[in-house]
Design a protein around this motif. Structure first.
Motif, PDB file in Angstrom:
ATOM      1  N   GLU A  68      50.157  40.652  18.086  1.00 61.50           N
ATOM      2  CA  GLU A  68      48.718  40.446  17.905  1.00 61.50           C
ATOM      3  C   GLU A  68      48.418  39.014  17.452  1.00 61.50           C
ATOM      4  N   ALA A  69      49.284  38.455  16.619  1.00 61.88           N
ATOM      5  CA  ALA A  69      49.091  37.068  16.204  1.00 61.88           C
ATOM      6  C   ALA A  69      49.157  36.141  17.404  1.00 61.88           C
ATOM      7  N   ALA A  70      50.113  36.369  18.293  1.00 57.65           N
ATOM      8  CA  ALA A  70      50.231  35.541  19.498  1.00 57.65           C
ATOM      9  C   ALA A  70      48.977  35.647  20.356  1.00 57.65           C
ATOM     10  N   ARG A  71      48.484  36.858  20.526  1.00 57.09           N
ATOM     11  CA  ARG A  71      47.280  37.061  21.338  1.00 57.09           C
ATOM     12  C   ARG A  71      46.084  36.344  20.729  1.00 57.09           C
ATOM     13  N   LEU A  72      45.890  36.510  19.441  1.00 53.80           N
ATOM     14  CA  LEU A  72      44.735  35.907  18.778  1.00 53.80           C
ATOM     15  C   LEU A  72      44.852  34.387  18.714  1.00 53.80           C
ATOM     16  N   PHE A  73      46.041  33.884  18.406  1.00 61.80           N
ATOM     17  CA  PHE A  73      46.236  32.429  18.378  1.00 61.80           C
ATOM     18  C   PHE A  73      45.967  31.824  19.751  1.00 61.80           C
ATOM     19  N   ALA A  74      46.417  32.512  20.809  1.00 61.91           N
ATOM     20  CA  ALA A  74      46.223  31.994  22.160  1.00 61.91           C
ATOM     21  C   ALA A  74      44.747  32.013  22.551  1.00 61.91           C
ATOM     22  N   GLU A  75      44.046  33.041  22.124  1.00 63.62           N
ATOM     23  CA  GLU A  75      42.633  33.174  22.496  1.00 63.62           C
ATOM     24  C   GLU A  75      41.737  32.205  21.735  1.00 63.62           C
ATOM     25  N   ARG A  76      42.011  32.013  20.427  1.00 61.00           N
ATOM     26  CA  ARG A  76      41.056  31.273  19.602  1.00 61.00           C
ATOM     27  C   ARG A  76      41.645  30.085  18.865  1.00 61.00           C
ATOM     28  N   PHE A 113      59.235  36.913  31.618  1.00 62.09           N
ATOM     29  CA  PHE A 113      58.610  36.248  30.470  1.00 62.09           C
ATOM     30  C   PHE A 113      57.232  35.712  30.845  1.00 62.09           C
ATOM     31  N   ALA A 114      57.134  35.031  31.974  1.00 61.91           N
ATOM     32  CA  ALA A 114      55.882  34.380  32.367  1.00 61.91           C
ATOM     33  C   ALA A 114      54.763  35.376  32.603  1.00 61.91           C
ATOM     34  N   LEU A 115      55.107  36.573  33.051  1.00 60.94           N
ATOM     35  CA  LEU A 115      54.078  37.577  33.311  1.00 60.94           C
ATOM     36  C   LEU A 115      53.784  38.453  32.096  1.00 60.94           C
ATOM     37  N   ASP A 116      54.792  38.707  31.279  1.00 58.48           N
ATOM     38  CA  ASP A 116      54.634  39.660  30.181  1.00 58.48           C
ATOM     39  C   ASP A 116      54.328  39.013  28.839  1.00 58.48           C
ATOM     40  N   ASP A 117      54.586  37.719  28.703  1.00 55.21           N
ATOM     41  CA  ASP A 117      54.374  37.030  27.428  1.00 55.21           C
ATOM     42  C   ASP A 117      53.491  35.806  27.615  1.00 55.21           C
ATOM     43  N   ARG A 118      52.438  35.962  28.403  1.00 51.34           N
ATOM     44  CA  ARG A 118      51.573  34.829  28.722  1.00 51.34           C
ATOM     45  C   ARG A 118      50.970  34.151  27.488  1.00 51.34           C
ATOM     46  N   PRO A 119      50.578  34.900  26.447  1.00 52.52           N
ATOM     47  CA  PRO A 119      50.033  34.222  25.260  1.00 52.52           C
ATOM     48  C   PRO A 119      51.011  33.231  24.630  1.00 52.52           C
ATOM     49  N   LEU A 120      52.313  33.512  24.735  1.00 50.11           N
ATOM     50  CA  LEU A 120      53.288  32.610  24.129  1.00 50.11           C
ATOM     51  C   LEU A 120      53.371  31.285  24.877  1.00 50.11           C
ATOM     52  N   ILE A 121      53.099  31.305  26.178  1.00 52.09           N
ATOM     53  CA  ILE A 121      53.075  30.056  26.939  1.00 52.09           C
ATOM     54  C   ILE A 121      51.914  29.189  26.453  1.00 52.09           C
ATOM     55  N   THR A 122      50.743  29.814  26.322  1.00 54.43           N
ATOM     56  CA  THR A 122      49.573  29.096  25.807  1.00 54.43           C
ATOM     57  C   THR A 122      49.841  28.573  24.404  1.00 54.43           C
ATOM     58  N   LEU A 123      50.453  29.410  23.591  1.00 54.74           N
ATOM     59  CA  LEU A 123      50.743  29.045  22.203  1.00 54.74           C
ATOM     60  C   LEU A 123      51.688  27.848  22.145  1.00 54.74           C
ATOM     61  N   HIS A 124      52.697  27.864  22.963  1.00 55.92           N
ATOM     62  CA  HIS A 124      53.644  26.744  22.983  1.00 55.92           C
ATOM     63  C   HIS A 124      52.941  25.449  23.380  1.00 55.92           C
ATOM     64  N   ASP A 125      52.118  25.519  24.407  1.00 52.62           N
ATOM     65  CA  ASP A 125      51.437  24.307  24.895  1.00 52.62           C
ATOM     66  C   ASP A 125      50.481  23.729  23.855  1.00 52.62           C
ATOM     67  N   ARG A 126      49.828  24.596  23.096  1.00 53.23           N
ATOM     68  CA  ARG A 126      48.780  24.142  22.178  1.00 53.23           C
ATOM     69  C   ARG A 126      49.258  23.886  20.758  1.00 53.23           C
ATOM     70  N   GLU A 127      50.227  24.661  20.312  1.00 52.61           N
ATOM     71  CA  GLU A 127      50.503  24.687  18.878  1.00 52.61           C
ATOM     72  C   GLU A 127      51.899  24.227  18.477  1.00 52.61           C
ATOM     73  N   LEU A 128      52.740  23.805  19.420  1.00 50.27           N
ATOM     74  CA  LEU A 128      54.110  23.436  19.061  1.00 50.27           C
ATOM     75  C   LEU A 128      54.141  22.352  17.987  1.00 50.27           C
ATOM     76  N   ASP A 129      53.227  21.399  18.060  1.00 50.78           N
ATOM     77  CA  ASP A 129      53.223  20.293  17.100  1.00 50.78           C
ATOM     78  C   ASP A 129      52.868  20.737  15.683  1.00 50.78           C
ATOM     79  N   ARG A 130      52.382  21.954  15.520  1.00 52.12           N
ATOM     80  CA  ARG A 130      52.038  22.449  14.180  1.00 52.12           C
ATOM     81  C   ARG A 130      53.264  22.963  13.427  1.00 52.12           C
TER      82      ARG A 130
END
Length: 205
Positions: free
Chosen positions: A17-25, A105-122
């Motif tokens: 749920e954290a991955a989903r919410l972080f990716a969305e907002r 992974f790419a189909l089932d864990d899509r929020p983690l791809i978004t999360l990596h692209d946006r938040e890795l530097d954090r």
């Protein structure tokens, strides 16, 4: 991750749920209380599982990099075992297996791809370095297999091809909502054909 068939633990539910919410907002757009509400526990109750959002983000990003590498190593070990050291397992079959694993992974864990692209530097420096180290090992494993399939491809070209295919496969967050896709099997097949086509273009150049 996506390959689990047993019921997820509470900790895994929180991370999902954290991955989903972080990716969305975005990481800063989500509070601990919201993550807790998504899994049916109070915000303060989350602190029994994680010291804070930073720890969740680190476990998500380090965890998926480790999971991809572990899965790829397992696929290679299984292929080697089935060949019994006789070379019976074709390198192309191993490459297909690696592609299939990454597509899962790419189909089932899509929020983690978004999360990596946006938040890795954090991430903390140590966690970010761990992610990069795991990713490098994952890439080099693919490079080795690809060069078995196409021996004439130089190592730098093979590495560039692997990164390019990862970019292609990791484009799934931009394909629209899951319900808008033509179906998982159709999408997986399309992605697989595109990945093999990209590798073939390098191998035949």
């Amino acid at each position: 991750m996506a390959t689990r068939t047993d019921a997820p633990t509470r900790r895994e539910q929180i991370l999902k749920e954290a991955a989903r919410l972080f990716a969305e907002r975005g990481f800063h757009g989500v509070g601990v209380d919201e993550i807790g509400a998504a899994v049916g526990i109070s915000g303060p109750g989350l602190y029994r599982h994680f010291p804070g959002k930073d720890a969740m983000l680190a476990e998500l990003l380090v965890g998926i990099s480790d999971s991809l590498l572990t899965g790829a190593k397992r696929r290679l070990a299984e292929a080697d075992g089935s060949g019994a050291g006789t070379g019976a397992t074709e390198p192309e079959a191993v490459l297909d297996s690696l592609i299939e694993g990454h597509i899962d992974f790419a189909l089932d864990d899509r929020p983690l791809i978004t999360l990596h692209d946006r938040e890795l530097d954090r991430l903390r420096d140590a966690d970010r370095k761990m992610v990069r180290q795991l990713q490098r090992q994952y890439v080099e494993l693919w490079v080795g297999v690809l060069r078995q399939v196409y021996p004439s491809v130089a190592e730098p070209a093979a590495r560039s091809a692997v990164h390019s295919v990862f970019g292609l496969l990791n484009s799934t967050p931009h394909l629209g909502r899951p319900g808008a896709l033509p179906g998982r099997a159709v999408t997986a097949s399309l992605l697989h054909r595109m990945a093999r086509g990209a590798f073939a273009a390098v191998g035949e150049a």
